[in-house]
Design a protein around this motif. Structure first.
Motif, PDB file in Angstrom:
ATOM      1  N   ARG A   1     -10.301  26.184  58.766  1.00 27.87           N
ATOM      2  CA  ARG A   1     -10.066  24.751  58.957  1.00 27.87           C
ATOM      3  C   ARG A   1      -9.217  24.239  57.817  1.00 27.87           C
ATOM      4  NH1 ARG A   1     -13.028  23.778  63.199  1.00 27.87           N
ATOM      5  NH2 ARG A   1     -14.939  24.906  63.574  1.00 27.87           N
ATOM      6  N   VAL A   2      -8.269  23.378  58.174  1.00 26.13           N
ATOM      7  CA  VAL A   2      -7.331  22.829  57.202  1.00 26.13           C
ATOM      8  C   VAL A   2      -7.266  21.326  57.393  1.00 26.13           C
ATOM      9  CG1 VAL A   2      -4.925  22.822  56.433  1.00 26.13           C
ATOM     10  CG2 VAL A   2      -5.949  24.945  57.266  1.00 26.13           C
ATOM     11  N   SER A   3      -7.338  20.589  56.303  1.00 31.22           N
ATOM     12  CA  SER A   3      -7.126  19.145  56.339  1.00 31.22           C
ATOM     13  C   SER A   3      -5.745  18.873  55.758  1.00 31.22           C
ATOM     14  CB  SER A   3      -8.193  18.406  55.537  1.00 31.22           C
ATOM     15  OG  SER A   3      -7.945  17.015  55.576  1.00 31.22           O
ATOM     16  N   THR A   4      -4.847  18.338  56.574  1.00 32.37           N
ATOM     17  CA  THR A   4      -3.471  18.109  56.142  1.00 32.37           C
ATOM     18  C   THR A   4      -3.249  16.704  55.597  1.00 32.37           C
ATOM     19  OG1 THR A   4      -2.831  17.577  58.411  1.00 32.37           O
ATOM     20  CG2 THR A   4      -2.496  19.853  57.676  1.00 32.37           C
ATOM     21  N   GLY A   5      -4.260  15.847  55.662  1.00 30.38           N
ATOM     22  CA  GLY A   5      -4.126  14.506  55.099  1.00 30.38           C
ATOM     23  C   GLY A   5      -3.413  13.547  56.025  1.00 30.38           C
ATOM     24  N   SER A   6      -2.942  12.454  55.468  1.00 26.62           N
ATOM     25  CA  SER A   6      -2.371  11.375  56.279  1.00 26.62           C
ATOM     26  C   SER A   6      -0.851  11.327  56.200  1.00 26.62           C
ATOM     27  CB  SER A   6      -2.954  10.036  55.830  1.00 26.62           C
ATOM     28  OG  SER A   6      -2.626   9.815  54.466  1.00 26.62           O
ATOM     29  N   LYS A   7      -0.225  12.419  55.738  1.00 26.44           N
ATOM     30  CA  LYS A   7       1.237  12.463  55.731  1.00 26.44           C
ATOM     31  C   LYS A   7       1.694  13.837  56.205  1.00 26.44           C
ATOM     32  CE  LYS A   7       1.687  13.776  50.895  1.00 26.44           C
ATOM     33  NZ  LYS A   7       2.387  13.539  49.663  1.00 26.44           N
ATOM     34  N   GLU A   8       2.962  13.949  56.554  1.00 28.69           N
ATOM     35  CA  GLU A   8       3.519  15.216  56.998  1.00 28.69           C
ATOM     36  C   GLU A   8       3.226  16.283  55.951  1.00 28.69           C
ATOM     37  OE1 GLU A   8       7.652  14.400  57.457  1.00 28.69           O
ATOM     38  OE2 GLU A   8       7.317  13.085  59.168  1.00 28.69           O
ATOM     39  N   ALA A   9       2.941  17.499  56.414  1.00 19.57           N
ATOM     40  CA  ALA A   9       2.501  18.515  55.462  1.00 19.57           C
ATOM     41  C   ALA A   9       3.008  19.898  55.813  1.00 19.57           C
ATOM     42  CB  ALA A   9       0.976  18.537  55.409  1.00 19.57           C
ATOM     43  N   VAL A  10       3.244  20.664  54.757  1.00 20.69           N
ATOM     44  CA  VAL A  10       3.439  22.099  54.839  1.00 20.69           C
ATOM     45  C   VAL A  10       2.329  22.670  53.962  1.00 20.69           C
ATOM     46  CG1 VAL A  10       4.965  24.038  54.342  1.00 20.69           C
ATOM     47  CG2 VAL A  10       5.935  21.878  55.158  1.00 20.69           C
ATOM     48  N   HIS A  11       1.336  23.284  54.598  1.00 19.03           N
ATOM     49  CA  HIS A  11       0.132  23.737  53.896  1.00 19.03           C
ATOM     50  C   HIS A  11       0.149  25.260  53.790  1.00 19.03           C
ATOM     51  CE1 HIS A  11      -4.078  23.512  52.627  1.00 19.03           C
ATOM     52  NE2 HIS A  11      -4.224  24.615  53.333  1.00 19.03           N
ATOM     53  N   ASP A  12       0.069  25.775  52.588  1.00 20.57           N
ATOM     54  CA  ASP A  12       0.121  27.217  52.336  1.00 20.57           C
ATOM     55  C   ASP A  12      -1.169  27.893  52.814  1.00 20.57           C
ATOM     56  OD1 ASP A  12       0.623  29.770  51.402  1.00 20.57           O
ATOM     57  OD2 ASP A  12       0.968  29.154  49.324  1.00 20.57           O
ATOM     58  N   LEU A  13      -1.031  28.862  53.697  1.00 20.55           N
ATOM     59  CA  LEU A  13      -2.156  29.633  54.242  1.00 20.55           C
ATOM     60  C   LEU A  13      -2.189  31.063  53.707  1.00 20.55           C
ATOM     61  CD1 LEU A  13      -1.769  28.689  58.023  1.00 20.55           C
ATOM     62  CD2 LEU A  13      -3.392  27.705  56.399  1.00 20.55           C
ATOM     63  N   THR A  14      -1.252  31.399  52.843  1.00 17.82           N
ATOM     64  CA  THR A  14      -1.070  32.793  52.438  1.00 17.82           C
ATOM     65  C   THR A  14      -2.327  33.400  51.832  1.00 17.82           C
ATOM     66  OG1 THR A  14       1.251  32.238  52.005  1.00 17.82           O
ATOM     67  CG2 THR A  14       0.455  34.376  51.200  1.00 17.82           C
TER      68      THR A  14
ATOM     69  N   ILE B   1       3.356  27.246  62.800  1.00 16.96           N
ATOM     70  CA  ILE B   1       3.226  28.211  61.713  1.00 16.96           C
ATOM     71  C   ILE B   1       4.634  28.647  61.305  1.00 16.96           C
ATOM     72  CG2 ILE B   1       2.408  30.509  61.058  1.00 16.96           C
ATOM     73  CD1 ILE B   1       0.100  28.625  61.495  1.00 16.96           C
ATOM     74  N   ALA B   2       4.910  28.605  60.009  1.00 20.64           N
ATOM     75  CA  ALA B   2       6.209  29.041  59.494  1.00 20.64           C
ATOM     76  C   ALA B   2       6.008  30.100  58.419  1.00 20.64           C
ATOM     77  CB  ALA B   2       6.971  27.854  58.905  1.00 20.64           C
ATOM     78  N   ILE B   3       6.904  31.062  58.395  1.00 18.50           N
ATOM     79  CA  ILE B   3       6.976  32.012  57.290  1.00 18.50           C
ATOM     80  C   ILE B   3       8.206  31.609  56.498  1.00 18.50           C
ATOM     81  CG2 ILE B   3       7.258  34.421  56.625  1.00 18.50           C
ATOM     82  CD1 ILE B   3       5.707  35.171  59.147  1.00 18.50           C
ATOM     83  N   ILE B   4       7.960  31.128  55.271  1.00 19.96           N
ATOM     84  CA  ILE B   4       9.004  30.482  54.490  1.00 19.96           C
ATOM     85  C   ILE B   4       8.664  30.587  53.007  1.00 19.96           C
ATOM     86  CG2 ILE B   4       7.818  28.249  54.726  1.00 19.96           C
ATOM     87  CD1 ILE B   4      10.542  26.872  54.815  1.00 19.96           C
TER      88      ILE B   4
END
Length: 135
Positions: free
Chosen positions: A7-20, A47-50
């Protein structure tokens, strides 16, 4: 196949969240060779690999903002202004990715990271399914 949901909480703005780190732990726990598959069961996330941490995450959000502006052009118009773009984004940043695993380690390149991309400011609570298919 082994599978779990994080589970991930991305907050109230656009997000790129690291899952690595979570992906590395999951792959190490299941060891050996195989394939790690990630899937986001949401219509507005991908999902992005970046490369992360060197400005690329902000560049990605800026590029998505240029390509998919948060304005009133979208026919899918419920939610916050520009919400319809969040439903188009998975066609650009897909809701899935697969990464080879060798000896319990992700076979990512030196600067590659795995990230959840979320433009939907209306729903900060996300799930990501990690599945390991042993080779």
């Amino acid at each position: 196949m082994e599978s779990t949901v994080i589970r991930v909480s991305t907050g109230s703005k656009e997000a790129v969240h690291d899952l690595t780190a979570e992906c590395e732990r999951f792959a190490a726990d299941h060891g050996g060779d195989g394939l790690l598959h990630l899937f986001v069961p949401h219509a507005t996330a991908g999902i992005a690999i970046i490369e992360l941490g060197a400005g690329s995450d902000d560049d990605l959000l800026a590029a998505l903002g240029d390509l998919l502006p948060a304005d009133d052009r979208w026919r899918h118009a419920h939610g916050s202004r520009g919400h319809g773009r969040s439903h188009v984004m998975p066609a650009v940043v897909p809701p899935h990715a697969s990464v080879p695993v060798t000896g319990g380690r992700l076979a990512l390149g030196t600067w590659q990271s795995i990230a959840l991309v979320d433009l939907n400011v209306d729903n900060p609570d996300r799930q990501v399914r990690l599945s390991f298919l042993r080779g």
